[in-house]
Design an enzyme around this catalytic site. Structure first.
Site, PDB file in Angstrom:
ATOM      1  N   VAL A  18      69.800  55.996  36.898  1.00  0.00           N
ATOM      2  CA  VAL A  18      69.321  56.844  35.803  1.00  0.00           C
ATOM      3  C   VAL A  18      69.129  56.067  34.499  1.00  0.00           C
ATOM      4  CG1 VAL A  18      70.258  58.972  36.798  1.00  0.00           C
ATOM      5  CG2 VAL A  18      71.695  57.615  35.255  1.00  0.00           C
ATOM      6  N   LYS A  19      69.790  54.928  34.393  1.00  0.00           N
ATOM      7  CA  LYS A  19      69.670  54.053  33.200  1.00  0.00           C
ATOM      8  C   LYS A  19      69.762  54.827  31.886  1.00  0.00           C
ATOM      9  CE  LYS A  19      67.081  50.353  35.528  1.00  0.00           C
ATOM     10  NZ  LYS A  19      66.794  50.941  36.844  1.00  0.00           N
ATOM     11  N   ARG A  20      70.704  55.767  31.814  1.00  0.00           N
ATOM     12  CA  ARG A  20      70.862  56.542  30.593  1.00  0.00           C
ATOM     13  C   ARG A  20      71.578  55.724  29.529  1.00  0.00           C
ATOM     14  NH1 ARG A  20      67.268  59.110  33.307  1.00  0.00           N
ATOM     15  NH2 ARG A  20      67.633  61.281  33.902  1.00  0.00           N
TER      16      ARG A  20
END
Lengths: 307, 307
Positions: A105-107
């Site tokens: 998700v690379k949040r």
């Protein structure tokens, strides 16, 4: 602990390969689209059903030979609510067959927001780990670290990514005589001290691209605590030789993700005469077996211990 | 063009204030929770209904005095499918009253993935702009830029964020005698050249925190093309004086976001004796009027042209 479970899964499956479930509707076999569209209509529901059925076939074909799958949320998020349903259903199905699930998700956001992202993924039993973006700094990573410890999950923070443009920010030279990605690496390795498992690795890991072997070699030394999640193998250009320095001498320290090269193996020059689109899942399995064998062979050649 | 529409909305509403719709269930007035739980049950559906009803009240109270709302997706994403439904419903309602909608998603990933995120938000008619994370480099920003141009949308790339930890990566000193955030600023300003509107600003903007006035002053000069989306005002500590250097002499160049200080104004020492929780929306309107007045007054004092 997440990292111990991951290492034990790598050992029992004899493979550090992670299959990336990044399905694209335009590359989905027609027979799957036919089934899905017949069931749910030739619309977003049908598209998302097709993506899920495609994934299910892949999962059935590889669950016994890989420790984990990585699900790139964007390929689902693009379709809104229905897409997220397919995302969660895919994670649920993978978990039901004993696979670990990494939500890619690379949040990244301020603490109060990071807590909500962490609630979404690390507090969700469907996921074992997530990827996070460190640009906003250590305080924005800590909510994930706290939940990783509390809920027995893992995180992989971006350090050196596999794309060409990763040089733009990550390779800026600093006055300390190093690159920005090395400063990030130091920060993540330090944070990772709080979650070290019985094999000496931390549940807080790093994303290090297969396409930058020299950088990976440096990072392997600079991040001794951190397991690497390595994207960029296969379709993005990374080779077996390129990823060898991501591993330690015991053959651990890295999981190697491949998405397109595995899930669309039946479309590649190597496999297209062997497998038809009806056999896309068998092609994926064959590619995983080949990829695992090549990686383990590479480790043996280095006199590292292979999985 | 997105940026021209934004500037015209700022002019017509006489305000550069953006209201951040970051609702938290534990801070939601009880009477709203009662309505929502009665309608949909005391469960995730009820929680998400309460968040939506709360937002609807705020939107009704401010739509005629602000140009845009910013919706932080994490506060919805935390609740999975139902949360996303509330997120989209909120955007739809805001749009129906003529507000511009900024999806604060801070996504960032390799090109193939960025295209899917762009499909999710920039190709969605509900949203006018998104925030993006530049850590992975220019090639990962370009899919959003292409869609911004094609679909008449905007993007705001993180440059210098409002949190304390923003120093960890963004303030690393480079061998060029500048900070990392300045390198990012140069990259974004260059990219922004491809989408400049009739008022001289680009649809490709930057996120610059209200909490770092010195840095904002430098960035205003270094990013002449870029409109700033300024978080950190109010609850996070940014003051009117802190944000003045985000504006140009014509009173443009920045939109100032406030989330908590506006939507929970009725809970603040300043307003709590004036408004009850039943009047949370009127309190939000009062706070927006106050905030707008203070900012416009600050601009006048500087001999800038106020909205």
């Amino acid at each position: 602990m997440f990292i111990d479970r991951l290492i034990e899964n790598i050992k029992s499956k004899k493979s550090p390969v992670v299959v990336g479930l990044d399905p694209r509707i335009e590359m989905t076999p027609q027979f799957i689209k036919d089934i899905a569209f017949k069931k749910r209509g030739e619309n977003i529901e049908g598209v998302c059903e097709a993506l899920y059925l495609f994934n299910k076939g892949i999962i059935d074909a590889v669950y016994d030979i890989v420790p984990a799958v990585k699900i790139q949320v964007a390929f689902y998020e693009a379709y809104g609510i229905e897409g997220f349903k397919a995302f969660f259903k895919t994670a649920e199905y993978a978990k039901s067959l004993g696979l670990m699930v990494i939500a890619d998700v690379k949040r990244g956001d301020i603490q109060e927001v990071a807590k909500m992202y962490s609630k979404a993924y690390l507090q969700n039993q469907l996921f074992d780990a997530i990827t996070v973006n460190p640009y906003m700094g250590e305080d924005t990573i800590m909510p994930y670290v706290e939940d990783a410890i509390k809920y027995d999950k893992g995180i992989f923070a971006l350090v050196k990514t596999s794309n060409k443009g990763s040089k733009d920010i990550q390779d800026i030279k600093t006055t300390k005589g190093e690159y920005v990605y090395q400063s990030v690496a130091r920060m993540i390795n330090r944070i990772s001290n709080s979650a070290i498992g019985k094999y000496g690795y931390s549940s807080i890991g790093a994303v290090v691209g297969a396409t930058y072997p020299e950088e990976a070699k440096v990072l392997r030394k600079e991040m001794p605590n951190c397991f690497f999640l390595v994207p960029g193998y296969g379709a993005q250009g990374g080779t077996v030789e390129d990823i060898m320095d991501c591993f330690d001498e015991n053959g651990f320290g890295a999981i190697i993700n491949s998405s397109r090269s595995v899930i669309y193996a039946y479309q590649t020059p190597y496999w297209k005469d062997v497998y038809s689109e009806y056999e896309y899942a068998q092609a994926a399995r064959a590619e995983v077996i080949l990829m695992t064998g090549m990686i383990n062979n590479g480790l043996v050649k280095r006199k590292y211990i292979a999985c």
